[in-house]
Design a protein around this motif. Structure first.
Motif, PDB file in Angstrom:
ATOM      1  N   ASP A  11       0.894  -1.208   0.151  1.00 13.35           N
ATOM      2  CA  ASP A  11       0.004  -0.028  -0.080  1.00 13.35           C
ATOM      3  C   ASP A  11       0.934   1.202   0.041  1.00 13.35           C
ATOM      4  OD1 ASP A  11      -1.719   2.078   0.381  1.00 13.35           O
ATOM      5  OD2 ASP A  11      -2.979   0.880   1.862  1.00 13.35           O
ATOM      6  N   PHE A  12       1.467   1.384  -1.176  1.00 12.83           N
ATOM      7  CA  PHE A  12       2.448   2.551  -1.257  1.00 12.83           C
ATOM      8  C   PHE A  12       1.761   4.025  -0.962  1.00 12.83           C
ATOM      9  CE2 PHE A  12       3.658  -0.551  -4.432  1.00 12.83           C
ATOM     10  CZ  PHE A  12       4.951  -0.898  -4.188  1.00 12.83           C
ATOM     11  N   GLY A  13       0.593   4.120  -0.939  1.00 13.13           N
ATOM     12  CA  GLY A  13      -0.134   5.498  -0.827  1.00 13.13           C
ATOM     13  C   GLY A  13      -0.137   5.635   0.625  1.00 13.13           C
ATOM     14  N   LEU A  14      -0.587   4.860   1.403  1.00 11.48           N
ATOM     15  CA  LEU A  14      -0.405   4.876   2.884  1.00 11.48           C
ATOM     16  C   LEU A  14       0.771   4.969   3.386  1.00 11.48           C
ATOM     17  CD1 LEU A  14      -2.254   5.530   5.689  1.00 11.48           C
ATOM     18  CD2 LEU A  14      -2.380   2.823   5.706  1.00 11.48           C
ATOM     19  N   LYS A  15       1.682   4.085   3.214  1.00 13.27           N
ATOM     20  CA  LYS A  15       3.051   4.007   3.495  1.00 13.27           C
ATOM     21  C   LYS A  15       3.737   5.390   3.593  1.00 13.27           C
ATOM     22  CE  LYS A  15       6.103   1.538   1.459  1.00 13.27           C
ATOM     23  NZ  LYS A  15       6.654   0.386   0.880  1.00 13.27           N
ATOM     24  N   ASP A  16       3.623   5.915   2.155  1.00 17.65           N
ATOM     25  CA  ASP A  16       4.209   7.223   1.769  1.00 17.65           C
ATOM     26  C   ASP A  16       3.463   8.452   2.510  1.00 17.65           C
ATOM     27  OD1 ASP A  16       6.064   8.331  -0.013  1.00 17.65           O
ATOM     28  OD2 ASP A  16       4.321   9.308  -1.242  1.00 17.65           O
ATOM     29  N   GLN A  17       2.181   8.156   2.772  1.00 16.27           N
ATOM     30  CA  GLN A  17       1.416   9.263   3.651  1.00 16.27           C
ATOM     31  C   GLN A  17       2.272   9.392   5.001  1.00 16.27           C
ATOM     32  OE1 GLN A  17      -0.073  11.796   2.068  1.00 16.27           O
ATOM     33  NE2 GLN A  17      -0.186  12.709   4.188  1.00 16.27           N
ATOM     34  N   ILE A  18       2.279   8.064   5.357  1.00 12.80           N
ATOM     35  CA  ILE A  18       2.711   8.138   6.817  1.00 12.80           C
ATOM     36  C   ILE A  18       4.153   8.679   6.981  1.00 12.80           C
ATOM     37  CG2 ILE A  18       3.555   6.607   8.925  1.00 12.80           C
ATOM     38  CD1 ILE A  18       1.031   5.027   8.050  1.00 12.80           C
ATOM     39  N   ARG A  19       5.081   8.345   6.059  1.00  9.81           N
ATOM     40  CA  ARG A  19       6.486   8.779   5.884  1.00  9.81           C
ATOM     41  C   ARG A  19       6.513  10.297   5.743  1.00  9.81           C
ATOM     42  NH1 ARG A  19       8.142   5.764   1.831  1.00  9.81           N
ATOM     43  NH2 ARG A  19       8.878   4.233   3.259  1.00  9.81           N
ATOM     44  N   LYS A  20       5.699  10.760   4.806  1.00 11.03           N
ATOM     45  CA  LYS A  20       5.627  12.251   4.647  1.00 11.03           C
ATOM     46  C   LYS A  20       5.190  13.118   5.949  1.00 11.03           C
ATOM     47  CE  LYS A  20       4.942  12.221  -0.252  1.00 11.03           C
ATOM     48  NZ  LYS A  20       3.834  12.600  -1.452  1.00 11.03           N
ATOM     49  N   THR A  21       4.110  12.663   6.446  1.00 12.72           N
ATOM     50  CA  THR A  21       3.643  13.352   7.651  1.00 12.72           C
ATOM     51  C   THR A  21       4.702  13.341   8.889  1.00 12.72           C
ATOM     52  OG1 THR A  21       2.124  11.615   8.361  1.00 12.72           O
ATOM     53  CG2 THR A  21       1.203  13.381   6.955  1.00 12.72           C
ATOM     54  N   ALA A  48       3.536  21.437  13.098  1.00  8.21           N
ATOM     55  CA  ALA A  48       4.153  20.173  13.467  1.00  8.21           C
ATOM     56  C   ALA A  48       3.237  19.183  14.212  1.00  8.21           C
ATOM     57  CB  ALA A  48       5.691  20.202  14.288  1.00  8.21           C
ATOM     58  N   LYS A  49       2.762  19.896  15.184  1.00  9.09           N
ATOM     59  CA  LYS A  49       1.775  19.222  16.196  1.00  9.09           C
ATOM     60  C   LYS A  49       0.580  18.675  15.144  1.00  9.09           C
ATOM     61  CE  LYS A  49      -0.483  20.079  20.502  1.00  9.09           C
ATOM     62  NZ  LYS A  49      -0.816  18.322  20.535  1.00  9.09           N
ATOM     63  N   ALA A  50       0.129  19.425  14.427  1.00 11.08           N
ATOM     64  CA  ALA A  50      -0.948  19.037  13.332  1.00 11.08           C
ATOM     65  C   ALA A  50      -0.667  17.779  12.435  1.00 11.08           C
ATOM     66  CB  ALA A  50      -1.502  20.264  12.591  1.00 11.08           C
ATOM     67  N   SER A  51       0.885  17.802  12.392  1.00 14.53           N
ATOM     68  CA  SER A  51       1.310  16.439  11.513  1.00 14.53           C
ATOM     69  C   SER A  51       1.534  15.273  12.257  1.00 14.53           C
ATOM     70  CB  SER A  51       2.574  16.928  10.947  1.00 14.53           C
ATOM     71  OG  SER A  51       2.675  17.820  10.003  1.00 14.53           O
ATOM     72  N   ALA A  52       1.654  15.530  13.645  1.00 12.01           N
ATOM     73  CA  ALA A  52       1.610  14.335  14.654  1.00 12.01           C
ATOM     74  C   ALA A  52       0.170  13.765  14.821  1.00 12.01           C
ATOM     75  CB  ALA A  52       1.879  14.730  16.029  1.00 12.01           C
ATOM     76  N   GLY A  53      -0.583  14.687  14.564  1.00 10.81           N
ATOM     77  CA  GLY A  53      -2.253  14.227  14.633  1.00 10.81           C
ATOM     78  C   GLY A  53      -2.723  13.473  13.394  1.00 10.81           C
ATOM     79  N   GLU A  54      -1.993  14.017  12.326  1.00 12.84           N
ATOM     80  CA  GLU A  54      -2.316  13.136  10.971  1.00 12.84           C
ATOM     81  C   GLU A  54      -1.618  12.021  11.026  1.00 12.84           C
ATOM     82  OE1 GLU A  54      -1.476  15.039   7.084  1.00 12.84           O
ATOM     83  OE2 GLU A  54      -1.251  16.789   8.146  1.00 12.84           O
ATOM     84  N   VAL A  55      -0.256  11.577  11.547  1.00  7.09           N
ATOM     85  CA  VAL A  55       0.304  10.450  11.909  1.00  7.09           C
ATOM     86  C   VAL A  55      -0.665   9.550  12.861  1.00  7.09           C
ATOM     87  CG1 VAL A  55       2.413   8.962  12.795  1.00  7.09           C
ATOM     88  CG2 VAL A  55       2.660  11.228  11.480  1.00  7.09           C
ATOM     89  N   ARG A  56      -0.922   9.777  13.733  1.00  4.36           N
ATOM     90  CA  ARG A  56      -1.950   9.200  14.693  1.00  4.36           C
ATOM     91  C   ARG A  56      -3.053   8.779  13.953  1.00  4.36           C
ATOM     92  NH1 ARG A  56      -1.151  11.970  18.788  1.00  4.36           N
ATOM     93  NH2 ARG A  56      -2.492  13.806  18.318  1.00  4.36           N
ATOM     94  N   SER A  57      -3.755   9.538  13.050  1.00  2.97           N
ATOM     95  CA  SER A  57      -4.898   9.329  12.449  1.00  2.97           C
ATOM     96  C   SER A  57      -4.500   8.105  11.519  1.00  2.97           C
ATOM     97  CB  SER A  57      -5.400  10.548  11.526  1.00  2.97           C
ATOM     98  OG  SER A  57      -6.570  10.018  10.788  1.00  2.97           O
ATOM     99  N   GLN A  58      -3.551   8.271  10.880  1.00  2.00           N
ATOM    100  CA  GLN A  58      -2.965   7.379   9.786  1.00  2.00           C
ATOM    101  C   GLN A  58      -2.686   6.171  10.366  1.00  2.00           C
ATOM    102  OE1 GLN A  58      -0.001   9.641   8.281  1.00  2.00           O
ATOM    103  NE2 GLN A  58      -1.514  10.873   6.930  1.00  2.00           N
ATOM    104  N   LEU A  59      -1.994   5.892  11.619  1.00  4.42           N
ATOM    105  CA  LEU A  59      -1.859   4.594  12.451  1.00  4.42           C
ATOM    106  C   LEU A  59      -3.545   4.065  12.853  1.00  4.42           C
ATOM    107  CD1 LEU A  59       1.034   5.825  14.747  1.00  4.42           C
ATOM    108  CD2 LEU A  59       1.102   4.335  12.898  1.00  4.42           C
ATOM    109  N   TYR A  60      -4.196   4.815  13.224  1.00  2.00           N
ATOM    110  CA  TYR A  60      -5.528   4.350  13.471  1.00  2.00           C
ATOM    111  C   TYR A  60      -6.147   3.629  12.024  1.00  2.00           C
ATOM    112  CZ  TYR A  60      -6.499   5.991  17.950  1.00  2.00           C
ATOM    113  OH  TYR A  60      -6.372   6.052  19.430  1.00  2.00           O
TER     114      TYR A  60
END
Length: 98
Positions: A11-21, A48-60
């Motif tokens: 899943d290159f899309g999700l994996k790449d998005q987690i890496r980018k955020t 930066a804090k908002a990006s951490a929230g994005e990472v958390r969302s992507q982990l969920y």
């Protein structure tokens, strides 16, 4: 038989998005610091804090679609939560200096 880790790898899309955020967190902290004003630093820390929230969302999402197991999810969530708390502490300190 394909396991969940293989699916996540593909899943290159999700994996790449987690890496980018994830990269966005440290990049925004660095960029804000280099601006050399407290107000600009604060602005970039919020980004930066908002990006951490994005990472958390992507982990969920990765957990919900079974790309990562409960243990991996909890470990990664704990790490991103710690990063978010550190940023919050720095923001609180910087606000107190204004």
């Amino acid at each position: 038989m394909t396991n969940s880790n293989d699916l996540f790898t593909k899943d290159f899309g999700l994996k790449d998005q987690i890496r980018k955020t994830s990269v966005s967190i440290s990049s925004n902290i660095a960029e804000g610091f280099e601006r050399q004003t407290t107000k600009e630093f604060i602005r970039f820390l919020y980004i930066a804090k908002a990006s951490a929230g994005e990472v958390r969302s992507q982990l969920y999402l990765a957990f919900d679609i079974k790309y990562i197991n409960k243990i991996e999810f909890e470990e990664l969530k704990l790490k991103v939560n710690e990063v978010s708390k550190l940023i919050s502490s720095l923001l609180k300190y910087l606000h107190s200096t204004l």
